[in-house]
Design a protein around this motif. Structure first.
Motif, PDB file in Angstrom:
ATOM      1  N   PRO A 159      92.941  64.428  24.530  1.00  0.00           N
ATOM      2  CA  PRO A 159      93.018  64.989  25.891  1.00  0.00           C
ATOM      3  C   PRO A 159      94.093  64.323  26.759  1.00  0.00           C
ATOM      4  CG  PRO A 159      90.979  63.738  25.549  1.00  0.00           C
ATOM      5  CD  PRO A 159      91.600  63.923  24.218  1.00  0.00           C
ATOM      6  N   GLU A 160      94.468  63.060  26.458  1.00  0.00           N
ATOM      7  CA  GLU A 160      95.523  62.395  27.247  1.00  0.00           C
ATOM      8  C   GLU A 160      96.886  62.438  26.555  1.00  0.00           C
ATOM      9  OE1 GLU A 160      94.410  58.509  28.793  1.00  0.00           O
ATOM     10  OE2 GLU A 160      92.305  59.101  28.702  1.00  0.00           O
ATOM     11  N   GLY A 161      96.944  63.125  25.433  1.00  0.00           N
ATOM     12  CA  GLY A 161      98.235  63.317  24.774  1.00  0.00           C
ATOM     13  C   GLY A 161      98.643  62.232  23.800  1.00  0.00           C
ATOM     14  N   TRP A 162      97.766  61.239  23.565  1.00  0.00           N
ATOM     15  CA  TRP A 162      98.126  60.176  22.625  1.00  0.00           C
ATOM     16  C   TRP A 162      98.140  60.742  21.208  1.00  0.00           C
ATOM     17  CZ3 TRP A 162     100.118  56.758  25.517  1.00  0.00           C
ATOM     18  CH2 TRP A 162      99.546  56.402  26.747  1.00  0.00           C
ATOM     19  N   THR A 163      99.067  60.270  20.384  1.00  0.00           N
ATOM     20  CA  THR A 163      99.171  60.792  19.019  1.00  0.00           C
ATOM     21  C   THR A 163      98.804  59.760  17.955  1.00  0.00           C
ATOM     22  OG1 THR A 163     101.501  60.170  18.867  1.00  0.00           O
ATOM     23  CG2 THR A 163     101.004  62.401  19.675  1.00  0.00           C
ATOM     24  N   HIS A 164      98.903  58.472  18.307  1.00  0.00           N
ATOM     25  CA  HIS A 164      98.627  57.432  17.306  1.00  0.00           C
ATOM     26  C   HIS A 164      97.974  56.208  17.950  1.00  0.00           C
ATOM     27  CE1 HIS A 164     101.699  59.821  15.246  1.00  0.00           C
ATOM     28  NE2 HIS A 164     101.205  59.331  14.107  1.00  0.00           N
ATOM     29  N   LEU A 165      97.316  55.441  17.084  1.00  0.00           N
ATOM     30  CA  LEU A 165      96.748  54.151  17.474  1.00  0.00           C
ATOM     31  C   LEU A 165      97.344  53.112  16.521  1.00  0.00           C
ATOM     32  CD1 LEU A 165      94.501  53.167  19.479  1.00  0.00           C
ATOM     33  CD2 LEU A 165      92.907  53.343  17.563  1.00  0.00           C
ATOM     34  N   ALA A 166      97.764  51.964  17.041  1.00  0.00           N
ATOM     35  CA  ALA A 166      98.424  50.984  16.169  1.00  0.00           C
ATOM     36  C   ALA A 166      98.075  49.564  16.576  1.00  0.00           C
ATOM     37  CB  ALA A 166      99.939  51.175  16.224  1.00  0.00           C
ATOM     38  N   ASN A 167      98.117  48.677  15.604  1.00  0.00           N
ATOM     39  CA  ASN A 167      98.048  47.233  15.902  1.00  0.00           C
ATOM     40  C   ASN A 167      99.443  46.775  16.294  1.00  0.00           C
ATOM     41  OD1 ASN A 167      95.912  47.036  13.076  1.00  0.00           O
ATOM     42  ND2 ASN A 167      95.270  46.890  15.195  1.00  0.00           N
ATOM     43  N   ILE A 173      98.468  39.549  20.496  1.00  0.00           N
ATOM     44  CA  ILE A 173      98.219  40.721  19.654  1.00  0.00           C
ATOM     45  C   ILE A 173      97.365  41.704  20.429  1.00  0.00           C
ATOM     46  CG2 ILE A 173      98.429  39.489  17.471  1.00  0.00           C
ATOM     47  CD1 ILE A 173      95.392  39.424  17.306  1.00  0.00           C
ATOM     48  N   GLY A 174      97.440  42.965  20.018  1.00  0.00           N
ATOM     49  CA  GLY A 174      96.671  43.975  20.728  1.00  0.00           C
ATOM     50  C   GLY A 174      96.665  45.298  19.991  1.00  0.00           C
ATOM     51  N   VAL A 175      96.133  46.282  20.685  1.00  0.00           N
ATOM     52  CA  VAL A 175      96.038  47.640  20.140  1.00  0.00           C
ATOM     53  C   VAL A 175      96.762  48.576  21.107  1.00  0.00           C
ATOM     54  CG1 VAL A 175      94.450  49.508  19.566  1.00  0.00           C
ATOM     55  CG2 VAL A 175      93.851  47.158  18.998  1.00  0.00           C
ATOM     56  N   ALA A 176      97.549  49.496  20.550  1.00  0.00           N
ATOM     57  CA  ALA A 176      98.322  50.395  21.416  1.00  0.00           C
ATOM     58  C   ALA A 176      97.973  51.848  21.152  1.00  0.00           C
ATOM     59  CB  ALA A 176      99.811  50.181  21.182  1.00  0.00           C
ATOM     60  N   LEU A 177      97.749  52.570  22.237  1.00  0.00           N
ATOM     61  CA  LEU A 177      97.720  54.026  22.177  1.00  0.00           C
ATOM     62  C   LEU A 177      99.157  54.494  22.359  1.00  0.00           C
ATOM     63  CD1 LEU A 177      94.600  54.767  24.379  1.00  0.00           C
ATOM     64  CD2 LEU A 177      94.944  55.650  22.058  1.00  0.00           C
ATOM     65  N   LEU A 178      99.616  55.369  21.493  1.00  0.00           N
ATOM     66  CA  LEU A 178     101.028  55.771  21.526  1.00  0.00           C
ATOM     67  C   LEU A 178     101.165  57.285  21.558  1.00  0.00           C
ATOM     68  CD1 LEU A 178     102.137  53.345  18.678  1.00  0.00           C
ATOM     69  CD2 LEU A 178     102.683  53.054  21.092  1.00  0.00           C
ATOM     70  N   ARG A 179     102.183  57.723  22.275  1.00  0.00           N
ATOM     71  CA  ARG A 179     102.549  59.150  22.208  1.00  0.00           C
ATOM     72  C   ARG A 179     103.920  59.213  21.541  1.00  0.00           C
ATOM     73  NH1 ARG A 179     105.251  62.706  25.476  1.00  0.00           N
ATOM     74  NH2 ARG A 179     105.344  61.281  27.256  1.00  0.00           N
ATOM     75  N   ILE A 180     103.926  59.764  20.330  1.00  0.00           N
ATOM     76  CA  ILE A 180     105.150  59.797  19.527  1.00  0.00           C
ATOM     77  C   ILE A 180     105.618  61.241  19.366  1.00  0.00           C
ATOM     78  CG2 ILE A 180     106.142  59.281  17.249  1.00  0.00           C
ATOM     79  CD1 ILE A 180     104.069  56.967  17.099  1.00  0.00           C
ATOM     80  N   GLU A 181     106.889  61.441  19.688  1.00  0.00           N
ATOM     81  CA  GLU A 181     107.490  62.773  19.503  1.00  0.00           C
ATOM     82  C   GLU A 181     108.814  62.593  18.782  1.00  0.00           C
ATOM     83  OE1 GLU A 181     107.893  64.740  23.278  1.00  0.00           O
ATOM     84  OE2 GLU A 181     105.784  64.431  23.789  1.00  0.00           O
ATOM     85  N   ASN A 182     109.003  63.349  17.713  1.00  0.00           N
ATOM     86  CA  ASN A 182     110.250  63.272  16.930  1.00  0.00           C
ATOM     87  C   ASN A 182     110.591  61.838  16.530  1.00  0.00           C
ATOM     88  OD1 ASN A 182     110.623  66.096  17.228  1.00  0.00           O
ATOM     89  ND2 ASN A 182     111.503  65.730  19.268  1.00  0.00           N
ATOM     90  N   ARG A 183     109.576  61.098  16.080  1.00  0.00           N
ATOM     91  CA  ARG A 183     109.721  59.716  15.580  1.00  0.00           C
ATOM     92  C   ARG A 183     110.106  58.714  16.666  1.00  0.00           C
ATOM     93  NH1 ARG A 183     109.883  58.951  10.314  1.00  0.00           N
ATOM     94  NH2 ARG A 183     111.333  57.196  10.497  1.00  0.00           N
TER      95      ARG A 183
END
Lengths: 211, 91
Positions: free
Chosen positions: B50-58, B67-77
Motif C-alpha cells: 500500500p505504500e509502494g515499497w517493493t523490497h525489504l533488505a538487510n 546495521i538495520g532493515v530497509a524498506l525500498l522502492r526499486i524501479e528499473n534497478r
C-alpha cells in the motif's frame, strides 16, 4: 597585558565600548580599523591577542576567515553585541568567532571574558544555548572541498535551491545517484544538513578577494 | 510480516540481481539529513504494497557503522526511495 585590536565603526555603541576597553589596566589597544582591508592586514600581522568586532561585522569576519584559510584563529576573534542572544551566538559561531562579549554591563566583566577566550578557557561552543545544535565554529567561513566537476555542479545546483528531483533532471542522473553525491559532499565537508551546503555554496559566491 | 504482501527471497538471490548500485542514501528530517547505506542482502520482495515499497533488505550504514532493515522502492534497478530502521549501532 592583553593586546587587542578593534575593527568596526569608531562612533556609536561599539566605539564607546572600545574606548572603555582601552582604559582598562590589563589591556593595550593596538588600534581601531574601520575598513575590512586594513583589518585583514592586521590579522595577517599576527601581533595581537584578540580582534574584537561589532556583531554587524559578522560577515566581514566570515570573509576574512575564508581568505585566511586557517582552521584555528590566532588571534582570537571576539564579537561584541549590546546583548548576547542565542541567534547572535549561533550566527557568530558559524561566521568563525571564538567568543562573545556584551557592551551592556561592567567593562571589567567583558575584559575578563576576553582574557578567558584568548586563554582558551571559554568558547562560543561551550555556551549552554549551543548545546544540542549540530554546529561547528566557522561553518560558513571556509571553502567547500569539491572533488570533481560533478561535485561542483551538484553544490551549485543545491546552492541554487533545486530539489533532488530537479537536480536529477538537470544532471540526467537517477535520484539515487544525486542523493549519494550530496551525501558524499556533506560527509567530506563535515556538514550535518543539506541547507548548510546550500548556504555555504551560495554565500561563497559573494566573497571579496582580500589578498 | 504480512505474507500476502511480502514474499521471502531465496538466499541465492544476489544484490546485483536486483539493483545496479547497492549503496543508497536515506533522506530524513524534512530532507535535511543524508545517510549512506549499503545493501547486504535482499530478504523479501513486496507485491502491491500500500505504500509502494517493493523490497525489504538487510543493510549496513557506511559511515558510523550500524546495521538495520530497509524498506525500498526499486524501479528499473534503481532505488528510488528508502526507509531504514536501525537495529544495532555497533555491528
Amino acid at each position: 597585558m592583553l593586546r587587542i585590536q578593534a575593527a568596526g565603526p569608531t562612533a556609536g555603541q561599539f566605539g564607546s565600548f572600545v574606548r572603555n576597553v582601552d582604559s582598562h589596566t590589563s589591556v593595550e589597544l593596538t588600534g581601531l580599523s574601520s575598513t575590512a582591508t586594513h583589518t585583514a592586514e592586521i590579522l595577517k600581522s599576527g601581533n595581537i591577542d584578540a580582534l574584537i568586532f561589532p556583531f554587524e561585522w559578522a560577515d566581514v569576519v566570515r570573509t576574512l576567515e575564508v581568505s585566511r584559510g586557517a582552521p584555528k584563529p590566532d588571534p582570537a576573534l571576539i564579537v561584541v553585541a549590546e546583548r548576547l542572544s542565542p541567534p547572535i551566538l549561533v550566527r557568530s559561531l558559524a561566521c568563525g568567532f571564538d567568543g562573545a562579549v556584551e557592551t551592556q554591563g561592567d567593562v571589567d566583566h567583558a575584559v575578563q571574558k576576553i582574557h578567558k577566550v584568548v586563554a582558551g578557557d571559554w568558547t562560543l561552543e561551550s555556551e549552554p544555548s549551543m548545546a544540542g545544535l549540530d554546529l561547528r565554529r566557522g561553518l560558513l567561513a571556509r571553502e567547500l572541498i569539491i572533488e570533481d566537476i560533478n561535485d561542483r555542479h551538484i553544490a551549485d545546483l543545491v546552492g541554487t535551491g533545486l530539489t533532488d528531483d530537479d537536480i536529477a533532471l538537470v544532471m540526467g542522473w537517477s535520484i539515487q545517484k544525486v542523493r549519494n553525491r550530496i551525501e558524499n559532499l556533506l560527509a567530506t565537508n563535515e556538514l550535518a544538513y543539506r541547507t548548510q551546503l546550500a548556504v555555504i555554496r551560495a554565500s561563497l559566491l559573494k566573497v571579496p578577494d582580500f589578498s | 510480516m504480512n505474507d500476502e504482501v511480502f514474499r521471502l527471497l531465496p538466499e541465492a538471490v544476489a544484490t546485483d540481481d536486483i539493483v545496479d548500485d547497492p549503496e543508497f542514501t536515506e533522506v530524513t528530517r524534512n530532507g535535511e539529513v543524508y545517510t549512506l547505506f549499503r545493501i547486504v542482502r535482499f530478504t523479501h520482495e513486496a507485491t502491491d504494497h500500500p505504500e509502494g515499497w517493493t523490497h525489504l533488505a538487510n543493510v549496513v550504514r557506511v559511515r558510523n557503522s550500524a546495521i538495520g532493515v530497509a524498506l525500498l522502492r526499486i524501479e528499473n534497478r534503481v532505488i528510488e526511495d528508502a526507509r531504514v530502521t536501525i537495529s544495532n549501532n555497533s555491528p
